[in-house]
Design an enzyme around this catalytic site. Structure first.
Site, PDB file in Angstrom:
ATOM      1  N   CYS A 191       0.825  -1.216   0.000  1.00  0.00           N
ATOM      2  CA  CYS A 191       0.000   0.000   0.000  1.00  0.00           C
ATOM      3  C   CYS A 191       0.854   1.259   0.000  1.00  0.00           C
ATOM      4  O   CYS A 191       1.889   1.329   0.647  1.00  0.00           O
ATOM      5  CB  CYS A 191      -0.959  -0.025   1.179  1.00  0.00           C
ATOM      6  SG  CYS A 191      -2.148  -1.383   1.074  1.00  0.00           S
ATOM      7  N   SER A 468      -1.601   0.445  12.644  1.00  0.00           N
ATOM      8  CA  SER A 468      -1.113   0.331  11.279  1.00  0.00           C
ATOM      9  C   SER A 468      -0.244   1.542  10.977  1.00  0.00           C
ATOM     10  O   SER A 468      -0.426   2.625  11.540  1.00  0.00           O
ATOM     11  CB  SER A 468      -2.296   0.293  10.322  1.00  0.00           C
ATOM     12  OG  SER A 468      -1.881   0.543   8.998  1.00  0.00           O
TER      13      SER A 468
END
Length: 552
Positions: A191, A468
């Site tokens: 990502c 995260s």
């Protein structure tokens, strides 16, 4: 060669017959055996095309006179596992990957390794196993995803999580939410922000165990395939020169990594993974070292989620090499360390150029004079907790607020979605640590919901779980000791005042010692039904402050 034990002599006729069953010729058997450890799968976007990377690596190995042998590794997609029980199985796979790398290499007497990870726990897991083996080793990641596009603006996975919060708050329509779903993640790769996967791939480059560009060259670029071939050639050079991974992963290399971590503004998860890798390499680093380094290291990059730039932008600006070149101007790095290129760091970055001072700030114009990550200590976290300070709004660097306490992520999300969180609150999520979770889940869902609702400049979130790399705001994780080990976070009650100071690196529960002792007498650990690997993990894992490694 190590592999001689499985292929030389009359007594190894049975072994050689099995190699020939694989289609190997005598010539291939005579060459060094190089394990190509690939985490290719069809469930992780960052791994979906690693078969192409491994094919290129194998070509490089063959060109340089070796015999490549592909072996598998598992990997969890944190984004897919996020927000439900599946996230308990993310961090814990790091140890499984390390164990399986060790097992496969030793069982088959491999002479060297090329590690092909891309996402989160796979990178440190493979490196931990490789450190145990101490073989010649090169890391060759799959590369970052390109940024998505929504309403003409670059975007990424973290934007989709925040979009859910915006939708719940009535700030966007269902059609706009669907636009994020369709267009935030355009294809293969890790990502696109400075999340954990890209943070660790950049760290591999700084540590010297990967070729320059490993952290930033986008997955879809042909340069990534060329780099994979060069990685295959590099491992053969290491084998021929008998250069092993622990020759490269020295104390000084980890100090370089922590310094660049602060400059890049990496994920807080690096504070779990770097100590864990160092532990397997026989090097001790702790959270106190991180603060010391942060105190004199400028924060030069604000990539998503801290800002609106992405890995492709960092790559075009000169990549990690350019960041290291800036830091070298302050003599913050040891440039004479060996790397897998066969050259020193000094030689690797000699021609690096900062092509965009807006993406990579110069040392004269940093975002801040201190690093992007801070370790806070106080009675609420005697052994420390971690925050991505570079992604926190200035007005939240100092904050005192009332606690809203939840014993699980699910409880917290229900409260956030139900409008129970108000400006000024400090959301406390506990029993989500390495032992208490078990598995130390990432809390991207609650933090992004808060950000999407527009409360990221008004509320803090504290947990003994983790975040995260896509998390932004006053999100403080890795609280140690965790609640399940009797940490003070387990004794916090609704309405208690919590004082956070990210400038002085302190965190305090403003409750008297007498009251705390009374609460401790009545504390009972909530019961959880835990079985299988989670149960074994909980019995073996240590604190987040020591990297959540297994007990020796």
């Amino acid at each position: 060669m190590i592999s001689d034990v499985v292929k030389k002599g009359i007594e190894r006729v049975p072994n050689r017959s099995l190699f020939k069953a694989l289609g190997m010729t005598d010539e291939e058997i005579d060459r060094p055996f190089i394990g190509v450890v690939t985490a290719k799968s069809e469930i992780v976007p960052g791994h979906m095309w690693l078969d192409k990377i491994s094919e290129a690596v194998k070509k490089g190995i063959i060109m340089a006179g070796g015999t490549p042998i592909e072996i598998p590794a598992i990997g969890v997609c944190d984004g897919i596992a996020m927000g439900h029980q599946g996230m308990k199985y993310s961090l814990i796979t790091r140890e499984l990957i390390a164990d399986s790398t060790e097992c496969m290499a030793l069982a088959h007497a491999l002479d060297g390794l090329v590690l092909i990870p891309n996402c989160d726990k796979i990178v440190p897991g493979m490196l931990m196993g490789a450190c145990r083996l101490n073989l010649p080793t090169v890391v060759m990641s799959g590369g970052p995803m390109l940024a998505g596009r929504v309403n003409g603006q670059k975007t990424s996975l973290s934007s989709t999580f925040e979009a859910v919060g915006k939708y719940n708050a009535g700030k966007i329509t269902k059609e706009e939410l669907h636009d994020y779903e369709d267009n935030s993640c355009p294809g293969c790769g890790s990502c696109s922000g400075m999340y954990t996967a890209n943070s660790m791939n950049c760290m591999c480059e700084v540590l010297g165990v990967a070729l320059p560009g490993n952290g930033t060259i986008p997955a879809v670029y042909a340069a990534r395939i060329r780099q994979a071939k060069y990685s295959g050639m590099a491992i053969m050079d290491m084998v021929n020169k008998d250069i092993k991974i622990r020759d490269i992963l020295t104390k000084e290399a980890f100090m370089n990594a922590l310094t660049c971590d602060m400059a890049l503004g990496c994920s807080t998860n690096t504070m779990l993974h770097l100590p864990a890798i160092a532990h397997e390499a026989g090097v001790h680093i702790d959270l106190d070292i991180a603060n010391e380094i942060s105190s004199h290291t400028p924060n030069l990059c604000h990539l998503a989620p801290a800002g609106h730039t992405y890995m492709e932008d960092l790559n075009e600006a000169g990549g990690v090499k350019a960041v290291m070149k800036e830091l070298s101007k302050l003599n913050l790095l040891n440039l004479d360390l060996m790397t897998v290129t066969g050259k020193t760091i000094r030689e690797n970055i000699a021609n690096a150029v900062n092509k965009n001072p807006e993406i990579i700030r110069t040392i004269d114009n940093p975002y801040s004079k201190t690093g992007g990550i801070a370790v806070l200590k106080g009675n609420l976290a005697e052994n420390g907790c971690v925050v991505k300070r570079g992604a926190v709004a200035p007005e939240m660097l100092k904050h005192t607020g009332k606690a809203k306490v939840y014993n699980s992520e699910e409880e917290a999300i229900k409260a956030i979605d139900g409008g129970k969180i108000e400006k000024g609150d400090v959301v406390v999520i506990r029993y989500e640590g390495p032992k208490g979770g078990p598995g130390m889940r990432e809390m991207l869902a609650p933090t992004s919901r808060i950000a999407g609702m527009g409360l990221d400049k008004d509320c803090a979130l504290i947990t003994d779980g983790r975040f995260s790399g896509a998390t932004r705001g006053a999100s403080i994780g890795h609280v140690s000791p965790e609640a399940a080990e009797g940490g003070l976070i387990g004794l916090v009650e609704n309405g208690d005042l919590i004082e956070i100071n990210m400038i002085d690196c302190t965190i305090k529960l403003l409750v008297s010692d007498k009251e705390i002792e009374e609460r401790r007498k009545n504390w009972v650990m909530p019961k959880k039904e835990v079985k299988g690997y989670l149960k074994r993990y909980a019995q073996l894992v240590t604190s987040a402050s020591t990297g959540a490694v297994f007990k020796d």
